[in-house]
Design a protein around this motif. Structure first.
Motif, PDB file in Angstrom:
ATOM      1  N   GLN A  93      -5.105   1.971  10.824  1.00  0.00           N
ATOM      2  CA  GLN A  93      -4.723   1.750  12.225  1.00  0.00           C
ATOM      3  C   GLN A  93      -3.264   1.694  12.161  1.00  0.00           C
ATOM      4  N   LEU A  94      -2.564   1.788  11.288  1.00  0.00           N
ATOM      5  CA  LEU A  94      -1.094   1.743  11.448  1.00  0.00           C
ATOM      6  C   LEU A  94      -0.549   3.253  11.608  1.00  0.00           C
ATOM      7  N   VAL A 142       6.371  -6.953   4.832  1.00  0.00           N
ATOM      8  CA  VAL A 142       5.005  -6.996   4.775  1.00  0.00           C
ATOM      9  C   VAL A 142       4.736  -8.470   5.283  1.00  0.00           C
ATOM     10  N   ILE A 143       5.254  -9.419   4.469  1.00  0.00           N
ATOM     11  CA  ILE A 143       4.986 -10.943   4.939  1.00  0.00           C
ATOM     12  C   ILE A 143       5.536 -11.048   6.367  1.00  0.00           C
ATOM     13  N   ASN A 144       6.654 -10.566   6.829  1.00  0.00           N
ATOM     14  CA  ASN A 144       7.140 -10.586   8.150  1.00  0.00           C
ATOM     15  C   ASN A 144       6.287 -10.228   8.939  1.00  0.00           C
ATOM     16  N   ASP A 145       5.714  -8.977   8.852  1.00  0.00           N
ATOM     17  CA  ASP A 145       4.813  -8.392   9.667  1.00  0.00           C
ATOM     18  C   ASP A 145       3.571  -9.000  10.052  1.00  0.00           C
ATOM     19  N   ILE A 197      -5.643  -6.734   2.753  1.00  0.00           N
ATOM     20  CA  ILE A 197      -5.249  -5.328   3.086  1.00  0.00           C
ATOM     21  C   ILE A 197      -6.043  -4.334   2.919  1.00  0.00           C
ATOM     22  N   TYR A 198      -6.833  -3.759   3.700  1.00  0.00           N
ATOM     23  CA  TYR A 198      -8.007  -2.644   3.569  1.00  0.00           C
ATOM     24  C   TYR A 198      -7.197  -1.336   3.528  1.00  0.00           C
ATOM     25  N   VAL A 199      -7.085  -0.592   2.260  1.00  0.00           N
ATOM     26  CA  VAL A 199      -6.654   0.653   2.239  1.00  0.00           C
ATOM     27  C   VAL A 199      -7.453   1.806   3.041  1.00  0.00           C
ATOM     28  N   LYS A 200      -8.770   1.547   3.128  1.00  0.00           N
ATOM     29  CA  LYS A 200      -9.614   2.492   3.863  1.00  0.00           C
ATOM     30  C   LYS A 200     -10.538   1.433   4.896  1.00  0.00           C
ATOM     31  N   ARG A 201     -11.031   2.327   5.809  1.00  0.00           N
ATOM     32  CA  ARG A 201     -11.651   1.751   6.678  1.00  0.00           C
ATOM     33  C   ARG A 201     -13.111   2.378   6.960  1.00  0.00           C
ATOM     34  N   LEU A 261       7.460  -1.340   6.158  1.00  0.00           N
ATOM     35  CA  LEU A 261       6.412  -1.630   5.285  1.00  0.00           C
ATOM     36  C   LEU A 261       6.457  -0.747   4.137  1.00  0.00           C
ATOM     37  N   PHE A 262       7.307  -0.820   3.315  1.00  0.00           N
ATOM     38  CA  PHE A 262       7.662   0.442   2.309  1.00  0.00           C
ATOM     39  C   PHE A 262       6.153   0.229   1.122  1.00  0.00           C
ATOM     40  N   PRO A 263       5.573  -0.919   0.903  1.00  0.00           N
ATOM     41  CA  PRO A 263       4.301  -0.687   0.095  1.00  0.00           C
ATOM     42  C   PRO A 263       3.289  -0.400   0.717  1.00  0.00           C
ATOM     43  N   TYR A 264       3.398   0.104   1.918  1.00  0.00           N
ATOM     44  CA  TYR A 264       1.965   0.641   2.591  1.00  0.00           C
ATOM     45  C   TYR A 264       2.095   2.210   2.392  1.00  0.00           C
ATOM     46  N   ILE A 265       3.179   2.787   2.318  1.00  0.00           N
ATOM     47  CA  ILE A 265       3.336   4.210   2.270  1.00  0.00           C
ATOM     48  C   ILE A 265       2.675   4.945   1.135  1.00  0.00           C
ATOM     49  N   PRO A 266       2.532   4.518  -0.023  1.00  0.00           N
ATOM     50  CA  PRO A 266       1.630   5.262  -1.055  1.00  0.00           C
ATOM     51  C   PRO A 266       0.304   5.258  -0.722  1.00  0.00           C
ATOM     52  N   PHE A 267      -0.203   4.396   0.136  1.00  0.00           N
ATOM     53  CA  PHE A 267      -1.807   4.181   0.463  1.00  0.00           C
ATOM     54  C   PHE A 267      -2.155   4.979   1.756  1.00  0.00           C
ATOM     55  N   TYR A 268      -0.962   5.388   2.477  1.00  0.00           N
ATOM     56  CA  TYR A 268      -1.444   6.020   3.698  1.00  0.00           C
ATOM     57  C   TYR A 268      -2.249   7.406   3.589  1.00  0.00           C
ATOM     58  N   ILE A 269      -1.732   8.218   2.589  1.00  0.00           N
ATOM     59  CA  ILE A 269      -2.600   9.380   2.284  1.00  0.00           C
ATOM     60  C   ILE A 269      -4.073   9.088   2.040  1.00  0.00           C
ATOM     61  N   ALA A 270      -4.605   8.168   1.990  1.00  0.00           N
ATOM     62  CA  ALA A 270      -6.087   7.638   1.859  1.00  0.00           C
ATOM     63  C   ALA A 270      -6.864   7.915   3.049  1.00  0.00           C
ATOM     64  N   ARG A 271      -6.182   7.983   4.161  1.00  0.00           N
ATOM     65  CA  ARG A 271      -7.030   8.484   5.353  1.00  0.00           C
ATOM     66  C   ARG A 271      -7.505   9.743   5.297  1.00  0.00           C
ATOM     67  N   TYR A 272      -6.757  10.581   4.434  1.00  0.00           N
ATOM     68  CA  TYR A 272      -7.182  12.164   4.378  1.00  0.00           C
ATOM     69  C   TYR A 272      -8.046  12.332   3.205  1.00  0.00           C
ATOM     70  N   GLU A 273      -8.590  11.391   2.617  1.00  0.00           N
ATOM     71  CA  GLU A 273      -9.362  11.499   1.521  1.00  0.00           C
ATOM     72  C   GLU A 273     -10.393  12.686   1.574  1.00  0.00           C
ATOM     73  N   LYS A 274     -11.015  12.513   2.694  1.00  0.00           N
ATOM     74  CA  LYS A 274     -12.519  13.475   2.872  1.00  0.00           C
ATOM     75  C   LYS A 274     -11.878  14.675   2.785  1.00  0.00           C
ATOM     76  N   ASP A 275     -10.894  15.211   3.550  1.00  0.00           N
ATOM     77  CA  ASP A 275     -10.189  16.512   3.577  1.00  0.00           C
ATOM     78  C   ASP A 275      -9.770  16.903   2.504  1.00  0.00           C
ATOM     79  N   ILE A 276      -8.963  15.833   1.836  1.00  0.00           N
ATOM     80  CA  ILE A 276      -8.562  16.356   0.470  1.00  0.00           C
ATOM     81  C   ILE A 276      -9.574  16.829  -0.494  1.00  0.00           C
TER      82      ILE A 276
END
Length: 352
Positions: free
Chosen positions: A170-171, A38-41, A135-139, A181-196
């Motif tokens: 955006q990723l 994550v730091i590298n990126d 780092i913004y989980v949601k937009r 970027l493994f630490p981002y994986i748990p939060f990826y699902i947040a983009r589908y929050e409204k549908d879920i």
């Protein structure tokens, strides 16, 4: 919207915010190695993933805020993540929602951090500011692309202290895996929050979770993710899912992709279960052998059981045969062949 529903909505938002924060904080304390990528990126670095990493203590400060009824309350604000690699210090702040106070909070955090590394002599002080990113989980339409702090001095000079923000929505999933970027994986699902939450079609979420699961299993087989890292990442994903779905009909379908509901990390659960079983057996033996000896034996047996169970389950998931799993138990946790076979029968069926 009624006052009651308004309050309920605020409580739900705070609950989910805390859930995201808790996953981030647990991940940073247990798996700091995963943040090197994550730091590298973010900062364009090229650190080796096995480089020594220091997690600095998060220092807080007190701030006064206004309550819903117009009153005032004192809160303690604590910076999310301070990481030191070599001589460089990085401040990462994980944010669930847009927050108008974010820039001033970063400035306060940065000065608290800088004070730890300041150098001074009579009439002169050098204050090295850390690199930072939010780092913004949601937009939303208000989510800023960068965070900028402008320092203005009495002589008219001004200095911009700024950094691009990371907006996870955006990723792509492919980019996250490619850059590790493994630490981002748990939060990826947040983009589908409204549908879920609305119990609408979650097919795209299912596809993306399946992709991450398969890629994590592949990287685990290739040795890029350890047993505990992979299991815990899957557990973190499910923690976020359960708090977004909140028990609705989508929850079970999504959670099952990663292998069942996990609130405590899976590695902790397996070890805890093994320790509990071992202590029980050890205490039973201790009735005749002495309580102290029995408890010690129980703890040792419990740790071995927890680790063995984890390796057997991972081996089954990765498609290893019994011989390979037995060998891994001997190599990784120092079991004898007899002990490994005993645990194989206990947790994985008869050996071949």
């Amino acid at each position: 919207m009624s006052a009651m529903s308004d309050l309920r909505e605020e409580n739900n938002m705070q609950k989910k915010t805390h859930d995201y924060d808790n996953v981030f904080k647990t991940m940073k304390s247990k798996h700091k190695r995963l943040f090197v990528s994550v730091i590298n990126d973010i900062f364009g670095k090229n650190y080796s993933l096995d480089i020594h990493v220091d997690i600095l203590p998060s220092e807080g400060y007190l701030t006064e805020s206004e309550t819903r009824d117009g009153g005032r309350e004192i809160e303690e604000q604590i910076s999310d993540f301070l990481i030191k690699i070599g001589k460089e210090v990085y401040l990462l702040e994980c944010q669930s929602y847009d927050d108008g106070s974010m820039a001033i909070r970063i400035a306060e955090y940065a000065f608290i951090v800088a004070r730890q590394f300041a150098k001074w002599d009579i009439g002169h002080a050098t204050i090295p500011m850390p690199r930072f990113s939010v780092i913004y989980v949601k937009r939303t339409e208000k989510t800023p692309k960068e965070t900028k702090i402008t320092f203005v001095f009495p002589d008219g000079q001004s200095v911009d202290y700024e950094s691009d923000n990371v907006i996870l929505e955006q990723l792509t999933k492919e980019y996250i895996v490619e850059k590790r970027l493994f630490p981002y994986i748990p939060f990826y699902i947040a983009r589908y929050e409204k549908d879920i939450t609305a119990e609408q079609d979650v097919g795209p979420a299912v596809d993306d979770l399946t992709y991450f699961r398969d890629e994590m299993l592949r990287l685990h087989r290739d040795g890029e993710l350890s047993d505990v890292e992979m299991i815990d990442l899957m557990g973190f994903v499910n923690t976020i899912i359960t708090h977004i779905a909140n028990g609705n009909r989508n929850e079970e379908r999504l959670v099952n992709i990663m292998g069942g509901t996990v609130i405590e990390t899976e590695s902790e659960r397996l070890v805890r279960q093994g320790i509990s079983q071992g202590i029980s057996q050890g205490l039973s033996q201790g009735l005749s052998q002495g309580l102290s000896q029995g408890l010690s034996q129980g703890l040792s047996e419990g740790m071995a059981q927890g680790q063995a169970k984890m390796l057997i389950e991972l081996g089954r998931e990765d498609g290893y045969d019994d011989e390979t799993i037995l060998k891994r138990m001997q190599e990784k946790i120092g079991l004898s062949l007899e002990e490994a076979e005993k645990y194989m029968k206990m947790f994985g069926g008869e050996t071949s």
